[in-house]
Design a protein around this motif. Structure first.
Motif, PDB file in Angstrom:
ATOM      1  N   LYS A  66     157.146  22.925 -53.794  1.00  0.00           N
ATOM      2  CA  LYS A  66     157.501  24.032 -54.687  1.00  0.00           C
ATOM      3  C   LYS A  66     159.007  24.261 -54.723  1.00  0.00           C
ATOM      4  CE  LYS A  66     153.086  26.397 -54.341  1.00  0.00           C
ATOM      5  NZ  LYS A  66     152.348  27.523 -53.757  1.00  0.00           N
ATOM      6  N   PRO A  93     147.085  27.690 -59.828  1.00  0.00           N
ATOM      7  CA  PRO A  93     148.428  27.766 -60.399  1.00  0.00           C
ATOM      8  C   PRO A  93     149.056  26.380 -60.512  1.00  0.00           C
ATOM      9  CG  PRO A  93     148.328  28.888 -58.251  1.00  0.00           C
ATOM     10  CD  PRO A  93     146.964  28.383 -58.554  1.00  0.00           C
ATOM     11  N   GLU A 100     148.668  20.969 -59.624  1.00  0.00           N
ATOM     12  CA  GLU A 100     147.845  22.177 -59.634  1.00  0.00           C
ATOM     13  C   GLU A 100     147.539  22.516 -58.187  1.00  0.00           C
ATOM     14  OE1 GLU A 100     143.412  23.860 -60.633  1.00  0.00           O
ATOM     15  OE2 GLU A 100     143.956  21.892 -61.405  1.00  0.00           O
TER      16      GLU A 100
END
Length: 154
Positions: free
Chosen positions: A123, A13, A23
């Motif tokens: 993230k 992802p 990635e």
């Protein structure tokens, strides 16, 4: 049945962390927290500030480009400086101050954090036009990261 994880480039992802394309090669969830591995496409302008991690060791493999590393002091001016080319492996143990910056316009870097919880920070920050690490001191502290000095000049 094998318990190995095989993930080819481009199969993990993808997300953005500031201006760096990331990635997720393997996540902390896939390794029970043991490790997280990310493939970074990092522009020269996206260098992080000098910092330490209190919870994980960090390693890098330079896949393409050239990357400069500052290591070992709380001030960029007092750090040891190393230039790493494609194929180089760099190990940064926890609590050792460090930062990195591509010398080339961009570099592709495999980043390995062990254990792997710090991926949650990357993230949570997500994309941004310019780095704003100082705005995330509380979130950095949650992940055991302390900022020490400004990022290297572009």
């Amino acid at each position: 049945m094998s318990i190995a994880l095989v993930r080819n480039p481009g199969d993990g992802p993808a997300f953005r962390y500031y201006n760096t394309g990331v990635e997720q090669v393997v996540s902390t969830d896939e390794t029970n927290g043991a490790v997280t591995v990310s493939r970074l496409k990092m522009p020269r302008s996206d260098a992080p500030p000098l910092h330490t991690h209190s919870r994980e060791d960090e390693s890098w493999v330079i896949l393409s480009g050239r990357v400069r590393f500052w290591v070992g002091s709380t001030s960029l001016a007092e750090c040891d400086v190393y230039d790493a080319e494609a194929g180089a492996f760099i190990y940064g143990p926890r609590l050792v101050p460090h930062t990195l910056q591509p010398i080339t316009e961009t570099a592709e870097i495999l980043q390995i954090n062990s254990p792997g919880a710090v991926e949650g920070y990357f993230k949570a920050i997500g994309p941004g036009e310019a780095r704003a690490d100082e705005e995330h001191i509380d979130l950095l502290a949650h992940y055991g990261v302390v900022l020490l000095d400004n990022p290297p000049a572009v």
